[in-house]
Enzyme design. Structure first.
Site, PDB file in Angstrom:
ATOM      1  N   SER A   1       6.679  -9.923   0.689  1.00 19.12           N
ATOM      2  CA  SER A   1       5.422  -9.213   0.439  1.00 19.12           C
ATOM      3  C   SER A   1       5.087  -8.192   1.519  1.00 19.12           C
ATOM      4  O   SER A   1       4.224  -7.328   1.309  1.00 19.12           O
ATOM      5  CB  SER A   1       4.262 -10.205   0.306  1.00 19.12           C
TER       6      SER A   1
ATOM      7  N   LYS B   1      -0.370 -10.727   6.070  1.00 15.70           N
ATOM      8  CA  LYS B   1      -0.876  -9.577   5.315  1.00 15.70           C
ATOM      9  C   LYS B   1      -1.461  -8.558   6.285  1.00 15.70           C
ATOM     10  O   LYS B   1      -1.613  -8.807   7.479  1.00 15.70           O
ATOM     11  CB  LYS B   1      -1.976 -10.014   4.329  1.00 15.70           C
TER      12      LYS B   1
END
Length: 231
Positions: free
Chosen positions: A74, A118
């Site tokens: 990701s 993230k």
């Protein structure tokens, strides 16, 4: 003829011998007990040392820094699957907040203690909304001339499906004083804060709070030929 003295026993000699035997036996038993006590004392010292080591590790991980392994894609190409990260904790735990653009380790609502890596794309006071299937972040920043301008940044315009559901769009939402919006750099392969206010709330993430941010990623420390700082 002189009497045979080999078997003579002087008065009290037999009793004294018995007492010596009892004393020797007591000393021997005492030695065994001492050895037994020494064994358990050693076990206790090892256990205390192990407990102290665990406490020190927990204190370091919760208040100073920790090491995290990237699991997944990701954050491609900023961070790659399998890389080890050096993450500072104190600056997040005791600081006033997390800057926009910082790469962080965080938890998601209703996902327990699972770690996610993230990037923070919106901070308290910023606005988020979804229009035509595209999630936007609106914030103020200074341009090259030092002027304050409003920036409307689409996060995933190139990944919107032509089959998107208009009902999943939502009106502008201003993040609260303790809310952050986090997304993966690989926008097409990341489950993050963009998953929110849609027709399937079962895996909603949305804004996260500061207490869900574990620390800030500072650098990649392994593999050794890929050591680098993370911006």
């Amino acid at each position: 003829m002189e009497p045979d003295k080999k078997n003579e026993i002087k008065p009290g000699e037999g009793e004294q011998g018995d007492r010596l035997s009892e004393l020797e036996q007591a000393v021997e038993e005492g030695g065994k007990k001492k050895k037994k006590k020494s064994f358990w004392r050693e076990v206790g010292e090892w256990a205390a040392s192990l407990l102290a080591a665990v406490v020190v590790v927990l204190l370091i991980q919760n208040f100073l820094f920790t090491l995290i392994r990237v699991d997944g894609h990701s954050m491609d190409d900023t961070l790659l699957d399998g890389e080890r990260l050096f993450v500072t904790v104190a600056d997040v735990k005791f600081g006033s907040g997390v800057d926009r653009g910082a790469v962080v380790i965080c938890h998601y609502p209703n996902r327990g203690r699972t770690f996610f890596v993230k990037r923070v794309v919106a901070v308290p006071g910023d606005t988020v909304y979804r229009e035509n299937g595209v999630t936007h972040v609106v914030y103020e920043a200074e341009n090259a001339d030092g002027e304050t301008v409003t920036i409307d940044e689409p996060l995933d315009a190139e990944f919107v499906s032509i089959f998107y559901n208009p009902e999943n769009d939502y009106e502008p939402y201003v993040l609260g004083e303790d809310e952050y919006f986090v997304v993966g750099d690989n926008r097409g392969n990341s489950h993050d804060s963009r998953d929110w206010n849609d027709s399937d709330p079962s895996e909603d993430v949305g804004p996260i709070t500061k207490d869900m941010i574990v620390g800030r990623v500072r650098c990649v420390i392994w593999p050794f030929d890929e050591i680098r700082s993370v911006e």
